[in-house]
Write an enzyme that holds these catalytic residues in place. Structure first.
Site, PDB file in Angstrom:
ATOM      1  N   HIS A  77       0.841  -1.198   0.000  1.00  0.00           N
ATOM      2  CA  HIS A  77       0.000   0.000   0.000  1.00  0.00           C
ATOM      3  C   HIS A  77       0.875   1.247   0.000  1.00  0.00           C
ATOM      4  O   HIS A  77       1.971   1.267   0.568  1.00  0.00           O
ATOM      5  CB  HIS A  77      -0.996   0.010   1.162  1.00  0.00           C
ATOM      6  CG  HIS A  77      -0.413   0.059   2.533  1.00  0.00           C
ATOM      7  ND1 HIS A  77      -0.033   1.239   3.155  1.00  0.00           N
ATOM      8  CD2 HIS A  77      -0.159  -0.926   3.442  1.00  0.00           C
ATOM      9  CE1 HIS A  77       0.414   0.985   4.368  1.00  0.00           C
ATOM     10  NE2 HIS A  77       0.361  -0.315   4.567  1.00  0.00           N
ATOM     11  N   ASP A  79       0.043   4.454   1.127  1.00  0.00           N
ATOM     12  CA  ASP A  79      -0.144   5.476   2.156  1.00  0.00           C
ATOM     13  C   ASP A  79       0.579   5.118   3.438  1.00  0.00           C
ATOM     14  O   ASP A  79       1.015   3.984   3.645  1.00  0.00           O
ATOM     15  CB  ASP A  79      -1.633   5.685   2.437  1.00  0.00           C
ATOM     16  CG  ASP A  79      -2.339   4.402   2.871  1.00  0.00           C
ATOM     17  OD1 ASP A  79      -2.004   3.330   2.337  1.00  0.00           O
ATOM     18  OD2 ASP A  79      -3.230   4.471   3.742  1.00  0.00           O
ATOM     19  N   ASP A 116       6.227   1.338   7.173  1.00  0.00           N
ATOM     20  CA  ASP A 116       4.942   0.678   6.991  1.00  0.00           C
ATOM     21  C   ASP A 116       4.134   1.509   5.996  1.00  0.00           C
ATOM     22  O   ASP A 116       3.595   2.536   6.351  1.00  0.00           O
ATOM     23  CB  ASP A 116       4.225   0.569   8.340  1.00  0.00           C
ATOM     24  CG  ASP A 116       2.814   0.055   8.243  1.00  0.00           C
ATOM     25  OD1 ASP A 116       2.429  -0.475   7.190  1.00  0.00           O
ATOM     26  OD2 ASP A 116       2.068   0.229   9.228  1.00  0.00           O
ATOM     27  N   GLU A 146      -4.982   2.297   2.712  1.00  0.00           N
ATOM     28  CA  GLU A 146      -4.966   1.096   3.538  1.00  0.00           C
ATOM     29  C   GLU A 146      -5.098   1.455   5.008  1.00  0.00           C
ATOM     30  O   GLU A 146      -5.819   0.796   5.764  1.00  0.00           O
ATOM     31  CB  GLU A 146      -3.663   0.327   3.290  1.00  0.00           C
ATOM     32  CG  GLU A 146      -3.621  -1.071   3.931  1.00  0.00           C
ATOM     33  CD  GLU A 146      -3.015  -1.085   5.325  1.00  0.00           C
ATOM     34  OE1 GLU A 146      -3.032  -2.155   5.964  1.00  0.00           O
ATOM     35  OE2 GLU A 146      -2.548  -0.032   5.805  1.00  0.00           O
ATOM     36  N   GLU A 147      -4.412   2.494   5.431  1.00  0.00           N
ATOM     37  CA  GLU A 147      -4.328   2.820   6.852  1.00  0.00           C
ATOM     38  C   GLU A 147      -5.623   3.384   7.417  1.00  0.00           C
ATOM     39  O   GLU A 147      -5.798   3.414   8.633  1.00  0.00           O
ATOM     40  CB  GLU A 147      -3.180   3.806   7.099  1.00  0.00           C
ATOM     41  CG  GLU A 147      -1.792   3.285   6.720  1.00  0.00           C
ATOM     42  CD  GLU A 147      -1.284   2.175   7.628  1.00  0.00           C
ATOM     43  OE1 GLU A 147      -2.066   1.675   8.460  1.00  0.00           O
ATOM     44  OE2 GLU A 147      -0.118   1.795   7.503  1.00  0.00           O
ATOM     45  N   ASP A 170       3.918  -6.466   3.630  1.00  0.00           N
ATOM     46  CA  ASP A 170       3.441  -5.505   4.622  1.00  0.00           C
ATOM     47  C   ASP A 170       3.433  -6.073   6.031  1.00  0.00           C
ATOM     48  O   ASP A 170       2.644  -5.638   6.874  1.00  0.00           O
ATOM     49  CB  ASP A 170       2.034  -5.021   4.232  1.00  0.00           C
ATOM     50  CG  ASP A 170       1.555  -3.853   5.066  1.00  0.00           C
ATOM     51  OD1 ASP A 170       2.408  -3.127   5.618  1.00  0.00           O
ATOM     52  OD2 ASP A 170       0.326  -3.655   5.184  1.00  0.00           O
ATOM     53  N   HIS A 459       2.835   3.135  13.388  1.00  0.00           N
ATOM     54  CA  HIS A 459       1.702   4.011  13.696  1.00  0.00           C
ATOM     55  C   HIS A 459       2.003   4.958  14.855  1.00  0.00           C
ATOM     56  O   HIS A 459       1.084   5.535  15.438  1.00  0.00           O
ATOM     57  CB  HIS A 459       0.421   3.225  14.002  1.00  0.00           C
ATOM     58  CG  HIS A 459      -0.062   2.384  12.863  1.00  0.00           C
ATOM     59  ND1 HIS A 459      -1.249   1.683  12.906  1.00  0.00           N
ATOM     60  CD2 HIS A 459       0.467   2.141  11.639  1.00  0.00           C
ATOM     61  CE1 HIS A 459      -1.422   1.038  11.766  1.00  0.00           C
ATOM     62  NE2 HIS A 459      -0.375   1.302  10.991  1.00  0.00           N
TER      63      HIS A 459
END
Length: 487
Positions: A77, A79, A116, A146-147, A170, A459
């Site tokens: 992904h 983003d 990530d 995705e996030e 991922d 994150h």
């Protein structure tokens, strides 16, 4: 020792990661990084397609002599989660990520790093540009958003894919091969409260709880990290005997992030300021007896403010809001019987609490392997919202990727992993929402495996990539593609 110099090898991978880090790419704003990849494809006369959801697929011919092998998809992904510390001036819409090497780790200057899933994107692009890599026909799949809920994968036009084998890059634990992932379900609940005028004898103050680690609401949910929303609500509830009124409550940033900061604007009796400070210190001492070491930077900000609201909630509505935050579930709910206790089967994250101008918004999300197991937790959450008069929308709903320990692709990957690491591969499922679940629901004939280098603190502003795991990760990808090119 701190440095901004990236490692030299694998050269193509690090070059692409460096370029990606310069391109702002928060969820929903992936156009620039997508264009970077499109330009790479055009420069090599490769076909590509951008579907209606904004996902990009680049079609790469097989290495000469390997045209008869089955097509393989490599999926990542585009983003990244956009989180920073309070003292960092950074605009994720315009500013590049400031990379820094500290010891054995690559990290960013007080922001999320974007490894990530940027390191996986860089690896896929390295396959495209490094002519020493032998591979079959490839479909490089780059999804968006995705996030924020795997929305790109949910909107992916699977008719654009011919591959029946897919490598997802991922996951974040080098030496482990992932064969399954959690599904997700999420709510946004809203309610309006009637405001009332402020007692003129009370003065506005900002109370902020900060310094918690935060982190990934899936892979770190079992670590019992402090949730700022829950802790701040607990503190305020315990101090209902003081004279105060609530104007604002702000905590959390996204459904997939454990809330690391929460704040309120309250009107208090200035004569009780000393009591507030004393009780904050008491709460800190109590919480530190059970919070993990990662939360040891826990701290308070307490100061008078001028630009506060002219209205507050009634005392009964204030207590109702705090009761709501207190009773909503958060954390690991059940664990796997098949794997060690760090694999959670079912969890819940009380992600966002936002009260402004009398309007309350709450976001909470679930992760699961077995959807049947969610029924009781869903009923609990929906019942709580109903009892508290909230209007509820379902904002997340995506399937799990059921673990397949006997997958032929997983078996080949495990053999290669053992050759590279010298150790038997660990086959695992992950309590996070990889896009594999959605993609296999769209293409049930797809055989899937996932692996990646080690990333910690995803994150959160402490996100860091273990540099020593990147080169063997790249070698494993190369070796797997070379084997799939001849089978």
């Amino acid at each position: 020792m701190k440095s901004s110099a990236l490692p030299d090898t694998p050269a193509h991978l690090w070059q692409h990661f460096s370029e990606i880090a310069k391109i702002p790419r928060p969820s929903g704003k992936e156009q620039a990084v997508r264009e970077y990849i499109v330009e790479l494809a055009k420069s090599r006369n490769l076909d590509y397609v951008i579907d209606a959801a904004g996902n990009l697929i680049v079609y790469v011919p097989a290495s000469p002599g390997y045209e008869n092998a089955q097509t393989v998809a490599i999926q990542n992904h585009l983003d990244m989660v956009a989180v920073k510390t309070e003292d960092k001036e950074h605009n994720f819409d315009t500013d590049p990520i400031e990379l820094q090497v500290i010891g054995r780790w690559l990290t960013a200057d007080r922001t999320t790093l974007g490894a990530d899933n940027g390191i996986g994107v860089a690896a896929a692009l390295a396959v495209l540009t490094d002519t020493t890599t032998v591979h079959p026909r490839l479909e490089l799949v780059f999804t968006v958003e995705e996030e924020t809920g795997l929305y790109g994968a949910q909107g992916l036009d699977a008719s654009k894919l011919s591959a029946t084998r897919m490598i997802n890059l991922d996951t974040e634990d080098w030496g482990e091969i992932f064969v399954g992932c959690a599904g997700g379900y999420g709510y946004e609940a809203v309610r309006d409260f009637r405001s009332e005028p402020v007692d003129p004898t009370l003065k506005p103050y900002l109370i902020k709880l900060k310094g918690l680690a935060g982190g990934h609401s899936g892979v770190q949910i079992h670590e019992q990290l402090g949730n700022a929303n829950k802790l701040l609500a607990e503190f305020l509830t315990e101090n209902s005997d003081l004279i105060w009124a609530l104007a604002e409550f702000k905590g959390g940033v996204a459904h997939n992030v454990i809330a690391r900061v929460a704040s309120v604007v309250v009107y208090i009796d200035p004569a009780q300021e000393g009591k507030w400070r004393f009780r904050m210190e008491q709460a800190t001492q109590r919480w530190r007896t059970f919070l993990p070491d990662a939360d040891n930077q826990l701290a308070w900000q307490f100061k008078s403010v001028d630009d506060a609201s002219s209205s507050v909630l009634s005392a009964s509505d204030r207590d109702l809001l705090l009761s709501l935050v207190s009773v909503l579930p958060h954390g690991a709910q059940t664990y796997s019987f098949a794997q060690p206790a760090d694999l959670v089967n079912l969890s819940c994250n009380l992600a966002v609490v936002n009260l402004q101008a009398g309007e309350l918004k709450v976001q909470t999300s679930l992760r699961f392997f077995n959807e049947h197991e969610t029924i009781g937790l869903k009923n609990k959450i929906e019942s709580v919202f109903k009892l508290f008069g909230m209007d509820v929308d379902i904002v997340l709903d995506y399937p799990s990727w059921n673990p397949d320990f006997n997958s032929p692709l997983v078996g080949r990957t495990a053999i290669i992993s053992q050759k590279i690491t010298g150790k038997p591969a660990k086959l695992r499922a992950i309590h996070a929402g990889l896009e594999c679940g959605i993609l296999t629901s769209k293409k049930p004939d797809m055989d899937v495996v996932s692996f990646g280098p080690t990333i910690l603190g995803a994150h959160s502003p402490t996100e860091r990539l273990e540099i020593a795991t990147v080169e063997p990760f790249w070698k494993m990808l190369q070796a797997l593609l070379a084997e799939l090119a001849v089978v």
